[in-house]
Design an enzyme around this catalytic site. Structure first.
Site, PDB file in Angstrom:
ATOM      1  N   HIS A 179       0.945  -0.999   0.051  1.00 20.92           N
ATOM      2  CA  HIS A 179      -0.061  -0.212   0.204  1.00 20.92           C
ATOM      3  C   HIS A 179       0.372   1.438  -0.046  1.00 20.92           C
ATOM      4  CE1 HIS A 179      -2.487   3.268   1.391  1.00 20.92           C
ATOM      5  NE2 HIS A 179      -3.577   2.016   0.982  1.00 20.92           N
ATOM      6  N   HIS A 191      -7.816   0.467  -4.086  1.00 22.92           N
ATOM      7  CA  HIS A 191      -8.162   1.098  -2.873  1.00 22.92           C
ATOM      8  C   HIS A 191      -8.281   2.326  -4.407  1.00 22.92           C
ATOM      9  CE1 HIS A 191      -5.969   0.747   1.560  1.00 22.92           C
ATOM     10  NE2 HIS A 191      -6.769  -0.602   0.233  1.00 22.92           N
ATOM     11  N   TYR A 220     -14.186   5.032   7.593  1.00 20.64           N
ATOM     12  CA  TYR A 220     -14.662   3.612   7.520  1.00 20.64           C
ATOM     13  C   TYR A 220     -16.436   3.874   8.127  1.00 20.64           C
ATOM     14  CZ  TYR A 220      -9.962   2.033   5.970  1.00 20.64           C
ATOM     15  OH  TYR A 220      -9.046   2.026   5.091  1.00 20.64           O
ATOM     16  N   CYS A 245      -3.911   2.651  -4.863  1.00 26.51           N
ATOM     17  CA  CYS A 245      -4.590   3.192  -4.027  1.00 26.51           C
ATOM     18  C   CYS A 245      -4.497   4.854  -4.624  1.00 26.51           C
ATOM     19  CB  CYS A 245      -4.209   3.658  -2.262  1.00 26.51           C
ATOM     20  SG  CYS A 245      -4.867   4.645  -1.356  1.00 26.51           S
ATOM     21  N   HIS A 296     -12.392   4.584   1.474  1.00 31.66           N
ATOM     22  CA  HIS A 296     -12.858   5.725   2.914  1.00 31.66           C
ATOM     23  C   HIS A 296     -14.231   6.108   2.242  1.00 31.66           C
ATOM     24  CE1 HIS A 296      -8.782   7.048   4.329  1.00 31.66           C
ATOM     25  NE2 HIS A 296      -8.817   5.300   4.411  1.00 31.66           N
TER      26      HIS A 296
HETATM   27  C1  CS2 Z   1      -5.918   3.453   5.443  1.00 26.68           C
HETATM   28  C2  CS2 Z   1      -5.234   3.185   5.768  1.00 26.68           C
HETATM   29  O1  CS2 Z   1      -5.511   4.751   2.699  1.00 26.68           O
HETATM   30  C3  CS2 Z   1      -5.787   3.789   3.481  1.00 26.68           C
HETATM   31  O2  CS2 Z   1      -6.444   2.443   2.576  1.00 26.68           O
HETATM   32  O3  CS2 Z   1      -6.761   3.821   5.597  1.00 26.68           O
HETATM   33  O4  CS2 Z   1      -5.300   1.943   6.624  1.00 26.68           O
HETATM   34  C4  CS2 Z   1      -4.358   1.754   4.988  1.00 26.68           C
HETATM   35  O5  CS2 Z   1      -5.161   0.484   4.585  1.00 26.68           O
HETATM   36  C5  CS2 Z   1      -3.442   0.326   5.436  1.00 26.68           C
HETATM   37  O6  CS2 Z   1      -2.088   1.662   5.242  1.00 26.68           O
HETATM   38  C6  CS2 Z   1      -2.612  -0.591   4.656  1.00 26.68           C
HETATM   39  O7  CS2 Z   1      -1.504  -0.955   5.197  1.00 26.68           O
HETATM   40 MN    MN Z   2      -5.775   3.151   0.791  1.00 28.62          MN
END
Ligand code: CS2
Ligand code: MN
Length: 380
Positions: free
Chosen positions: A230, A295, A355, A268, A339
């Site tokens: 990530h 993501h 979340y 992401c 998110h």
């Molecule tokens: C965050 C983190 O952007 C995202 O997804 O909410 O919680 C992320 O999932 C973690 O850093 C992944 O290891």
């Molecule tokens: Mn993410």
């Protein structure tokens, strides 16, 4: 690509029956109660699978990477063996996509968690808040040298204008950890936690990531596990801590460190999209065969390295263009609305920042609509 939903386990304010009603194809979850660095036993993994009822466990997010591995201390060999054992145990239980991040000390970082939007709130990183925290609350020696003089001046003015409540809010948000982060700090323990990084350069930190990958990717490959890194959030150094998973070049290097499909990426869009020099559609195209998890979320950028999380289809990331690239790839890649706003009754339910139920549902609906539309267009 297929839709999934992140669920924090039985303590999540959103129940698994509600998740099941959202028509997602799987769940993204982790054993947050297992101590960071310890082996995930098959019993614990099976227990979580039971809690998911009929829904498949599509992705582990995340098995946290212990600071002993990130700093390559003498505890690293044992911690790496534990990590490999967790992978073997997951594979034995049929869970084969694993996300992790390689950010030192902190996970995702926001200075403000209740920024108003119609119907609710969103979260934001204010660059001046962050710099003021670094300079005057953390009081990190030499912090000022890390930033341009005019920015230091702006942050100094900003700090003077902050109320006591503002200062408290920013400190809490920086230290307490957002959902998914495995650590929470007080000011003194945070200072201790970041101290070792005064002696670890970004280049050395990269070498530690290489060591980690060399130690675990062969096991992942053997076990049929797809690892996904990530990206950093935000994708630039924070309070002097190096960040090395921030750009296309970083990802290219990481893919080459161990050139195996098991060494993959969690794309992401919200994390990477905070930098205007990250071209997300180009990154999706470039890494298509190594992206095993996605993501989807959007950000609205503003001056002084600031941004706020925006609606999934509104913001600086061209979501349709990213999705179009991703749809050229494999069909078995899980994605989640990463998110969402805290909307309507989310506050009453005390869902975790980012979340939410209603906010993420809105994002999921928008993204699924986009996916259906683009799929139909490419067919016809
Ligand atoms: C965050 C983190 O952007 C995202 O997804 O909410 O919680 C992320 O999932 C973690 O850093 C992944 O290891
Ligand atoms: Mn993410």
């Amino acid at each position: 690509m297929f839709p999934t939903w992140r669920w924090y386990g039985p303590k999540d304010p959103i129940s698994i029956d509600e998740v099941a009603a959202l028509d997602v194809r799987g769940v993204v979850t982790a054993l947050h109660h297992v101590e960071n660095g310890a082996v995930w036993s098959r019993e614990e993994i099976r227990q979580r699978k039971k809690e998911l009822k009929e829904l498949p466990w599509s992705v582990v997010e995340s098995i946290p990477v212990h600071e002993g591995i990130k700093q390559n201390t003498e505890a690293a060999p044992k911690l790496l063996e534990n990590y490999r054992q967790s992978l073997r145990n997951l594979a034995a239980e049929g869970v084969t996509t694993v996300c992790y991040n390689f950010m030192p000390v902190l996970d995702w970082t926001r200075t403000r968690l209740v920024v108003p939007v119609p119907g609710g709130t969103t979260v934001a990183l204010d660059g001046l808040d962050l710099l003021a925290f670094d300079l005057f609350i953390l009081n990190r020696p030499h912090a000022a040298e890390d930033y341009p003089a005019e920015l230091v001046e702006l942050a100094t003015d900003h700090y003077e204008e902050m109320t006591a409540a503002d200062k408290q809010e920013v400190s809490d948000n920086m230290l307490k950890g957002l959902p998914g982060s495995e650590e929470s700090f007080e000011l003194a323990t945070f200072k201790q936690a970041i101290e070792p990084y005064r002696h670890i350069t970004a280049a050395e930190f990269k070498e530690n990531l290489r060591r980690f990958l060399e130690a675990i990717v062969p096991t992942a490959a053997e076990e049929g596990i797809k690892l996904t890194v990530h990206p950093d959030d935000p994708p630039w150094p924070v309070v002097g801590l190096p960040r090395i998973v921030s750009t296309q070049k970083d990802l290219q290097e990481i893919m080459e460190m161990v050139d195996d499909k098991a060494n993959g990426i969690c794309l992401c869009t919200g994390s990477l999209g905070a930098r205007s020099d990250n071209d997300l559609p180009a990154m999706a195209r470039e890494f298509l065969d190594r992206i095993h998890f996605v993501h989807l979320r959007n950000v609205a950028r503003s001056p002084h390295a600031s941004f706020r999380e925006s609606g999934h289809l509104q913001g600086d990331v061209d979501m349709a263009a990213v999705m179009a690239e991703l749809l050229r790839g494999k069909t078995d890649v899980p994605y989640r609305p990463d998110h969402g706003f805290t909307l309507f009754d989310d506050r009453k339910r005390q869902t975790y920042p980012g979340y939410s139920l209603y906010g993420r549902m809105r994002g999921l609906a928008e993204l699924e609509g986009l996916r259906a539309g683009l799929s139909a267009t490419s067919r016809g």
